[in-house]
Motif scaffolding. Structure first.
Motif, mmCIF file in Angstrom:
data_model
loop_
_atom_site.group_PDB
_atom_site.id
_atom_site.type_symbol
_atom_site.label_atom_id
_atom_site.label_comp_id
_atom_site.label_asym_id
_atom_site.label_seq_id
_atom_site.Cartn_x
_atom_site.Cartn_y
_atom_site.Cartn_z
ATOM 1 N N MET A 131 7.402 -5.504 9.300
ATOM 2 C CA MET A 131 7.767 -4.342 8.512
ATOM 3 C C MET A 131 8.635 -3.427 9.375
ATOM 4 N N ALA A 132 9.728 -2.974 8.800
ATOM 5 C CA ALA A 132 10.639 -2.085 9.503
ATOM 6 C C ALA A 132 9.968 -0.750 9.771
ATOM 7 N N LYS A 133 10.373 -0.120 10.849
ATOM 8 C CA LYS A 133 9.804 1.166 11.203
ATOM 9 C C LYS A 133 10.165 2.221 10.156
ATOM 10 N N HIS A 134 9.200 3.065 9.852
ATOM 11 C CA HIS A 134 9.366 4.161 8.898
ATOM 12 C C HIS A 134 9.594 3.690 7.461
ATOM 13 N N LYS A 135 8.939 2.588 7.128
ATOM 14 C CA LYS A 135 8.942 2.091 5.754
ATOM 15 C C LYS A 135 7.539 1.599 5.440
ATOM 16 N N VAL A 136 7.121 1.816 4.197
ATOM 17 C CA VAL A 136 5.844 1.312 3.713
ATOM 18 C C VAL A 136 6.162 0.433 2.522
ATOM 19 N N ALA A 137 5.729 -0.820 2.556
ATOM 20 C CA ALA A 137 6.025 -1.732 1.459
ATOM 21 C C ALA A 137 4.794 -2.556 1.112
ATOM 22 N N ARG A 138 4.685 -2.877 -0.157
ATOM 23 C CA ARG A 138 3.647 -3.762 -0.660
ATOM 24 C C ARG A 138 4.305 -4.671 -1.687
ATOM 25 N N SER A 139 3.711 -5.854 -1.878
ATOM 26 C CA SER A 139 4.242 -6.819 -2.840
ATOM 27 C C SER A 139 3.137 -7.354 -3.720
ATOM 28 N N VAL A 140 3.549 -7.858 -4.875
ATOM 29 C CA VAL A 140 2.643 -8.507 -5.817
ATOM 30 C C VAL A 140 3.445 -9.583 -6.542
ATOM 31 N N VAL A 141 2.771 -10.659 -6.926
ATOM 32 C CA VAL A 141 3.413 -11.673 -7.756
ATOM 33 C C VAL A 141 3.027 -11.395 -9.197
ATOM 34 N N VAL A 142 4.024 -11.291 -10.045
ATOM 35 C CA VAL A 142 3.835 -10.983 -11.457
ATOM 36 C C VAL A 142 4.201 -12.219 -12.274
ATOM 37 N N ASP A 143 3.347 -12.565 -13.202
ATOM 38 C CA ASP A 143 3.592 -13.715 -14.069
ATOM 39 C C ASP A 143 4.524 -13.297 -15.204
ATOM 40 N N ALA A 144 5.772 -13.030 -14.835
ATOM 41 C CA ALA A 144 6.790 -12.591 -15.790
ATOM 42 C C ALA A 144 8.159 -12.783 -15.131
ATOM 43 N N PRO A 145 9.192 -12.956 -15.951
ATOM 44 C CA PRO A 145 10.538 -13.071 -15.382
ATOM 45 C C PRO A 145 11.012 -11.733 -14.818
ATOM 46 N N ALA A 146 11.903 -11.814 -13.849
ATOM 47 C CA ALA A 146 12.430 -10.605 -13.210
ATOM 48 C C ALA A 146 13.048 -9.660 -14.227
ATOM 49 N N LYS A 147 13.732 -10.185 -15.227
ATOM 50 C CA LYS A 147 14.384 -9.321 -16.224
ATOM 51 C C LYS A 147 13.378 -8.421 -16.925
ATOM 52 N N ARG A 148 12.236 -8.971 -17.318
ATOM 53 C CA ARG A 148 11.231 -8.158 -18.022
ATOM 54 C C ARG A 148 10.718 -7.040 -17.117
ATOM 55 N N ILE A 149 10.463 -7.358 -15.863
ATOM 56 C CA ILE A 149 9.952 -6.359 -14.909
ATOM 57 C C ILE A 149 11.021 -5.295 -14.642
ATOM 58 N N PHE A 150 12.248 -5.746 -14.431
ATOM 59 C CA PHE A 150 13.343 -4.816 -14.155
ATOM 60 C C PHE A 150 13.560 -3.867 -15.335
ATOM 61 N N ARG A 206 8.116 -12.162 -7.413
ATOM 62 C CA ARG A 206 7.562 -11.298 -6.361
ATOM 63 C C ARG A 206 8.253 -9.952 -6.465
ATOM 64 N N VAL A 207 7.438 -8.894 -6.634
ATOM 65 C CA VAL A 207 7.940 -7.530 -6.712
ATOM 66 C C VAL A 207 7.496 -6.802 -5.451
ATOM 67 N N THR A 208 8.447 -6.217 -4.752
ATOM 68 C CA THR A 208 8.156 -5.436 -3.556
ATOM 69 C C THR A 208 8.618 -4.007 -3.790
ATOM 70 N N GLU A 209 7.685 -3.088 -3.635
ATOM 71 C CA GLU A 209 8.021 -1.666 -3.711
ATOM 72 C C GLU A 209 7.982 -1.113 -2.296
ATOM 73 N N THR A 210 8.989 -0.333 -1.950
ATOM 74 C CA THR A 210 9.099 0.234 -0.605
ATOM 75 C C THR A 210 9.311 1.741 -0.681
ATOM 76 N N PHE A 211 8.544 2.459 0.126
ATOM 77 C CA PHE A 211 8.793 3.873 0.371
ATOM 78 C C PHE A 211 9.505 3.912 1.713
ATOM 79 N N ASP A 212 10.788 4.255 1.714
ATOM 80 C CA ASP A 212 11.618 4.246 2.916
ATOM 81 C C ASP A 212 11.833 5.682 3.366
ATOM 82 N N TYR A 213 11.161 6.039 4.454
ATOM 83 C CA TYR A 213 11.300 7.394 4.981
ATOM 84 C C TYR A 213 12.001 7.368 6.345
ATOM 85 N N SER A 214 12.862 6.365 6.562
ATOM 86 C CA SER A 214 13.565 6.217 7.833
ATOM 87 C C SER A 214 14.701 7.213 8.004
#
Length: 147
Positions: free
Chosen positions: A1-20, A103-111
């Motif tokens: 994990m890059a410094k000054h970033k917080v990220a988590r991921s989850v696998v969603v049983d759905a296509p990327a388009k629906r999630i986006f 796979r959806v990754t959300e990141t809080f980037d405070y760098s």
């Protein structure tokens, strides 16, 4: 994990388009926000794209306020990130998996800006927990909407 970033991921049983489609709709942000701070949309387009501005009604520490965000990174069905007056960013990356799902990754980037301030305020740990709840709610919404 890059410094000054917080990220988590989850696998969603759905296509990327629906999630986006969910993440790119400001009107839905309060439905999947796991922090409890996003209350609703104040203004903005129905669907975000690079450069879009959107305002949200917020509440933190018992105080209501409004904030304006601008989309600063955007790749249709793959990546979206926004920031407001502060230098930190909220980012969602979506990657469809060969075995199915996304796979959806959300990141809080405070760098950018003053990372020490965010650490002093306990934001990395707090935002990590909020991201986990957000991803659970986003997963539920995307999987439910596809049923």
């Amino acid at each position: 994990m890059a410094k000054h970033k917080v990220a988590r991921s989850v696998v969603v049983d759905a296509p990327a388009k629906r999630i986006f489609d969910i993440v790119a709709s400001p009107a839905l942000h309060s439905e999947f926000d796991g922090s409890g701070t996003v209350r609703g949309t104040h203004f903005g387009p129905d669907r975000l794209e690079r450069g879009s501005e959107f305002g949200m009604d917020m509440r933190m520490f018992g105080v209501g306020y409004r904030i304006t965000n601008r989309v600063v990174e955007y790749e249709e069905d793959r990546l979206i990130a926004w920031r407001h007056g502060g230098p930190h960013r909220w980012r969602y990356e979506l990657r469809e998996l060969p075995e199915g799902g996304t796979r959806v990754t959300e990141t809080f980037d405070y760098s950018r800006g003053l990372p020490a301030f965010y650490v002093l305020m306990g934001m990395p740990a707090k935002n990590g927990r909020s991201i986990e709840r957000t991803l659970e709610r986003l997963k539920a919404a995307a999987e439910r909407d596809g049923a």
